[in-house]
Design a protein around this motif. Structure first.
Motif, PDB file in Angstrom:
ATOM      1  N   PHE A 168       0.868  -1.177   0.000  1.00  0.00           N
ATOM      2  CA  PHE A 168       0.000   0.000   0.000  1.00  0.00           C
ATOM      3  C   PHE A 168       0.903   1.223   0.000  1.00  0.00           C
ATOM      4  CE2 PHE A 168      -2.788   3.257   1.601  1.00  0.00           C
ATOM      5  CZ  PHE A 168      -4.085   2.870   1.272  1.00  0.00           C
ATOM      6  N   ILE A 169       0.848   2.013  -1.086  1.00  0.00           N
ATOM      7  CA  ILE A 169       1.661   3.220  -1.206  1.00  0.00           C
ATOM      8  C   ILE A 169       0.778   4.421  -0.888  1.00  0.00           C
ATOM      9  CG2 ILE A 169       3.067   4.646  -2.735  1.00  0.00           C
ATOM     10  CD1 ILE A 169       3.736   2.103  -4.299  1.00  0.00           C
ATOM     11  N   PHE A 170       1.155   5.154   0.134  1.00  0.00           N
ATOM     12  CA  PHE A 170       0.355   6.260   0.632  1.00  0.00           C
ATOM     13  C   PHE A 170       1.047   7.580   0.319  1.00  0.00           C
ATOM     14  CE2 PHE A 170      -0.847   8.981   4.424  1.00  0.00           C
ATOM     15  CZ  PHE A 170      -2.158   9.206   4.018  1.00  0.00           C
ATOM     16  N   ILE A 171       0.369   8.419  -0.463  1.00  0.00           N
ATOM     17  CA  ILE A 171       0.908   9.733  -0.766  1.00  0.00           C
ATOM     18  C   ILE A 171       0.492  10.674   0.361  1.00  0.00           C
ATOM     19  CG2 ILE A 171       1.144  11.568  -2.465  1.00  0.00           C
ATOM     20  CD1 ILE A 171       2.122   8.721  -3.306  1.00  0.00           C
ATOM     21  N   SER A 172       1.433  10.968   1.213  1.00  0.00           N
ATOM     22  CA  SER A 172       1.197  11.791   2.388  1.00  0.00           C
ATOM     23  C   SER A 172       1.557  13.238   2.063  1.00  0.00           C
ATOM     24  CB  SER A 172       2.008  11.250   3.569  1.00  0.00           C
ATOM     25  OG  SER A 172       1.706  11.928   4.761  1.00  0.00           O
ATOM     26  N   SER A 173       2.223  13.935   2.950  1.00  0.00           N
ATOM     27  CA  SER A 173       2.559  15.346   2.736  1.00  0.00           C
ATOM     28  C   SER A 173       3.724  15.749   3.621  1.00  0.00           C
ATOM     29  CB  SER A 173       1.345  16.229   3.069  1.00  0.00           C
ATOM     30  OG  SER A 173       1.717  17.599   3.102  1.00  0.00           O
ATOM     31  N   ILE A 174       4.537  16.669   3.130  1.00  0.00           N
ATOM     32  CA  ILE A 174       5.625  17.196   3.949  1.00  0.00           C
ATOM     33  C   ILE A 174       5.076  17.944   5.157  1.00  0.00           C
ATOM     34  CG2 ILE A 174       5.843  19.440   2.822  1.00  0.00           C
ATOM     35  CD1 ILE A 174       8.672  17.066   4.041  1.00  0.00           C
ATOM     36  N   LYS A 175       3.791  18.290   5.135  1.00  0.00           N
ATOM     37  CA  LYS A 175       3.179  18.941   6.285  1.00  0.00           C
ATOM     38  C   LYS A 175       3.182  18.045   7.520  1.00  0.00           C
ATOM     39  CE  LYS A 175       0.125  22.371   4.144  1.00  0.00           C
ATOM     40  NZ  LYS A 175       0.261  23.450   5.145  1.00  0.00           N
ATOM     41  N   VAL A 176       3.403  16.755   7.343  1.00  0.00           N
ATOM     42  CA  VAL A 176       3.572  15.873   8.505  1.00  0.00           C
ATOM     43  C   VAL A 176       4.824  16.274   9.273  1.00  0.00           C
ATOM     44  CG1 VAL A 176       4.004  13.489   9.248  1.00  0.00           C
ATOM     45  CG2 VAL A 176       2.279  13.969   7.491  1.00  0.00           C
ATOM     46  N   ASN A 177       5.862  16.684   8.572  1.00  0.00           N
ATOM     47  CA  ASN A 177       7.089  17.153   9.230  1.00  0.00           C
ATOM     48  C   ASN A 177       6.894  18.509   9.887  1.00  0.00           C
ATOM     49  OD1 ASN A 177       8.100  15.224   6.999  1.00  0.00           O
ATOM     50  ND2 ASN A 177       9.895  15.493   8.310  1.00  0.00           N
ATOM     51  N   GLY A 178       6.137  19.386   9.239  1.00  0.00           N
ATOM     52  CA  GLY A 178       5.923  20.723   9.768  1.00  0.00           C
ATOM     53  C   GLY A 178       5.669  21.720   8.663  1.00  0.00           C
ATOM     54  N   GLU A 179       5.717  22.989   9.013  1.00  0.00           N
ATOM     55  CA  GLU A 179       5.371  24.055   8.073  1.00  0.00           C
ATOM     56  C   GLU A 179       6.572  24.805   7.527  1.00  0.00           C
ATOM     57  OE1 GLU A 179       2.420  24.830   6.809  1.00  0.00           O
ATOM     58  OE2 GLU A 179       1.369  23.261   7.914  1.00  0.00           O
ATOM     59  N   GLY A 180       7.763  24.573   8.053  1.00  0.00           N
ATOM     60  CA  GLY A 180       8.918  25.305   7.558  1.00  0.00           C
ATOM     61  C   GLY A 180      10.183  24.897   8.279  1.00  0.00           C
ATOM     62  N   THR A 181      11.309  25.232   7.676  1.00  0.00           N
ATOM     63  CA  THR A 181      12.608  24.863   8.232  1.00  0.00           C
ATOM     64  C   THR A 181      13.507  26.092   8.332  1.00  0.00           C
ATOM     65  OG1 THR A 181      13.456  24.371   6.006  1.00  0.00           O
ATOM     66  CG2 THR A 181      12.541  22.519   7.257  1.00  0.00           C
ATOM     67  N   PRO A 182      14.428  26.104   9.292  1.00  0.00           N
ATOM     68  CA  PRO A 182      15.476  27.131   9.279  1.00  0.00           C
ATOM     69  C   PRO A 182      16.305  26.976   8.005  1.00  0.00           C
ATOM     70  CG  PRO A 182      15.403  26.005  11.403  1.00  0.00           C
ATOM     71  CD  PRO A 182      14.532  25.221  10.470  1.00  0.00           C
ATOM     72  N   LEU A 183      16.782  28.078   7.475  1.00  0.00           N
ATOM     73  CA  LEU A 183      17.546  28.039   6.238  1.00  0.00           C
ATOM     74  C   LEU A 183      18.746  27.106   6.378  1.00  0.00           C
ATOM     75  CD1 LEU A 183      17.712  29.323   3.398  1.00  0.00           C
ATOM     76  CD2 LEU A 183      19.217  31.051   4.368  1.00  0.00           C
ATOM     77  N   GLY A 184      18.858  26.146   5.462  1.00  0.00           N
ATOM     78  CA  GLY A 184      19.977  25.218   5.470  1.00  0.00           C
ATOM     79  C   GLY A 184      19.824  24.033   6.403  1.00  0.00           C
ATOM     80  N   ARG A 185      18.660  23.879   7.028  1.00  0.00           N
ATOM     81  CA  ARG A 185      18.429  22.748   7.923  1.00  0.00           C
ATOM     82  C   ARG A 185      17.171  22.010   7.472  1.00  0.00           C
ATOM     83  NH1 ARG A 185      18.481  25.173  13.845  1.00  0.00           N
ATOM     84  NH2 ARG A 185      17.832  23.023  14.300  1.00  0.00           N
ATOM     85  N   PRO A 186      17.294  21.203   6.425  1.00  0.00           N
ATOM     86  CA  PRO A 186      16.120  20.574   5.818  1.00  0.00           C
ATOM     87  C   PRO A 186      15.525  19.471   6.688  1.00  0.00           C
ATOM     88  CG  PRO A 186      18.117  19.722   4.813  1.00  0.00           C
ATOM     89  CD  PRO A 186      18.548  20.844   5.720  1.00  0.00           C
ATOM     90  N   TYR A 187      14.257  19.183   6.411  1.00  0.00           N
ATOM     91  CA  TYR A 187      13.622  18.017   7.024  1.00  0.00           C
ATOM     92  C   TYR A 187      14.254  16.751   6.467  1.00  0.00           C
ATOM     93  CZ  TYR A 187       9.641  20.908   8.584  1.00  0.00           C
ATOM     94  OH  TYR A 187       8.836  21.842   9.183  1.00  0.00           O
ATOM     95  N   SER A 188      14.295  15.706   7.303  1.00  0.00           N
ATOM     96  CA  SER A 188      14.665  14.376   6.833  1.00  0.00           C
ATOM     97  C   SER A 188      13.504  13.432   7.092  1.00  0.00           C
ATOM     98  CB  SER A 188      15.933  13.866   7.539  1.00  0.00           C
ATOM     99  OG  SER A 188      15.640  13.477   8.870  1.00  0.00           O
ATOM    100  N   ALA A 189      13.536  12.282   6.440  1.00  0.00           N
ATOM    101  CA  ALA A 189      12.433  11.328   6.556  1.00  0.00           C
ATOM    102  C   ALA A 189      12.286  10.781   7.965  1.00  0.00           C
ATOM    103  CB  ALA A 189      12.639  10.182   5.567  1.00  0.00           C
ATOM    104  N   ASP A 190      13.362  10.806   8.734  1.00  0.00           N
ATOM    105  CA  ASP A 190      13.329  10.210  10.073  1.00  0.00           C
ATOM    106  C   ASP A 190      13.177  11.241  11.190  1.00  0.00           C
ATOM    107  OD1 ASP A 190      13.680   7.620   8.983  1.00  0.00           O
ATOM    108  OD2 ASP A 190      15.827   7.983   8.788  1.00  0.00           O
ATOM    109  N   ASP A 191      12.929  12.506  10.833  1.00  0.00           N
ATOM    110  CA  ASP A 191      12.652  13.521  11.848  1.00  0.00           C
ATOM    111  C   ASP A 191      11.336  13.215  12.559  1.00  0.00           C
ATOM    112  OD1 ASP A 191      14.917  14.966  11.282  1.00  0.00           O
ATOM    113  OD2 ASP A 191      13.907  16.387   9.950  1.00  0.00           O
ATOM    114  N   ALA A 192      11.228  13.641  13.806  1.00  0.00           N
ATOM    115  CA  ALA A 192       9.972  13.497  14.540  1.00  0.00           C
ATOM    116  C   ALA A 192       8.904  14.360  13.875  1.00  0.00           C
ATOM    117  CB  ALA A 192      10.160  13.914  15.990  1.00  0.00           C
TER     118      ALA A 192
END
Length: 320
Positions: free
Chosen positions: A111-135
């Motif tokens: 089952f492939i689920f198209i989710s959203s980066i909004k699960v990670n949050g709404e924004g990042t500090p410049l140069g500190r990207p979200y990763s797949a394993d972030d809380a």
């Protein structure tokens, strides 16, 4: 490989359906509410009604190996629901888990689920990207519902053995894009002066062709099982740079005024548009290192090629 695509007439679903229909190794079903007129040849339409908690999915999931779920309640502008979070949960959590349980019971393996980066949050500090394993840290009702669906799917995978693959895209653009990206192209095509000539943020986007390519990779790749992946074009742009490059593709150089961020913030506060300003001026970057290494995948479409195709479709369409 027998595949079911939900949301088959949507922006992502229709592009995925076209790509899959061109591969003779795939037998593809499209889950639909009603209209079957735009389904590519060779695809089997299955009318199941809406994405509801009580939907009977048996005609659609019977005999299927893999489900790609692209349907969702999203982008509801001026939401009139009395309890928006409850409505998002009804569609994006309860209805999704109903589909997944029926798929597992019918013997589906993935089952492939198209989710959203909004699960990670709404924004990042410049140069500190979200990763797949972030809380996860969702904020709005849509992001919260997607996170809860992810959690429910992982639990279901543990209980049934059906593999779950989660993909979290940022903003998706490409031919036929609507919402804010379409508004941006309209502004540029009309030569409107925009006070966005001095924005030094960084935002990750994903071209429709790149997202579809990753989904196709995840359909059969053994290393995708029970993993979460972020996806992007691999090139982050500032809002100023995006406007300039899209203006070039449209043949209408962007008229950008170098207004300072603090002045934009003051104006946004006055007009109660802080959320809009955050999307225009804030950073949201994603790290796709895991996606690249685990799946030996790279975005096949460059940003310039994707912007060019998006602009061409816009110029040839009635959306102008």
């Amino acid at each position: 490989m027998k595949i079911l695509v939900t949301g088959a007439t949507g922006f992502v679903g229709s592009a995925l359906l076209l790509r899959l229909s061109l591969d003779p190794q795939h037998q593809v079903k499209a889950a639909l509410r009603r209209d079957i007129s735009n389904i590519p040849g060779g695809v089997t339409p299955v009318q199941v009604g809406g994405l509801c908690p009580e939907t009977d999915w048996q005609p659609a999931v019977s005999g299927v190996n893999t489900i790609v779920h692209t349907a969702a309640r999203a982008h509801v502008m001026n939401d009139t629901a009395g309890d928006p979070l409850a409505e998002y949960r009804r569609v994006n959590v309860v209805a999704v888990l109903n589909l997944a349980r029926q798929a597992a019971a019918a013997g589906a393996g993935r089952f492939i689920f198209i989710s959203s980066i909004k699960v990670n949050g709404e924004g990042t500090p410049l140069g500190r990207p979200y990763s797949a394993d972030d809380a996860p840290a969702p904020i709005d009702p849509y992001g919260i519902s997607k996170r809860e669906a992810e959690d429910g799917l992982r639990q279901l995978a543990a209980e049934t053995g059906m593999e779950v693959v989660i993909i979290r895209p940022p903003l998706v653009y490409g031919p036929g894009v609507k919402a804010n990206f379409l508004s941006m192209m309209r502004w540029l095509s009309k030569g409107m002066p925009l006070p966005l000539g001095a924005i030094h943020n960084r935002r990750s986007l994903v071209a429709l062709g790149n997202l579809v390519d990753l989904i196709v990779t995840c359909i059969e790749h053994p290393a995708a099982a029970n993993e979460t992946f972020l996806v992007s074009d691999g090139e982050d742009l500032s809002t100023t740079e995006l406007l300039r490059r899209m203006g070039q593709m449209l043949g209408r150089p962007a008229r950008l005024l170098p207004v300072s961020p603090w002045m934009l913030e003051a104006g946004a506060a006055l007009l109660c548009k802080r959320t809009v300003l955050r999307r225009l001026c804030g950073s949201l970057q994603v790290d796709i290192t895991k996606t690249r290494s685990r799946l030996s995948w790279s975005p096949p479409v460059s940003v310039d090629d994707a912007l060019r195709a998006t602009a061409r479709h816009f110029l040839e369409s009635s959306f102008r």
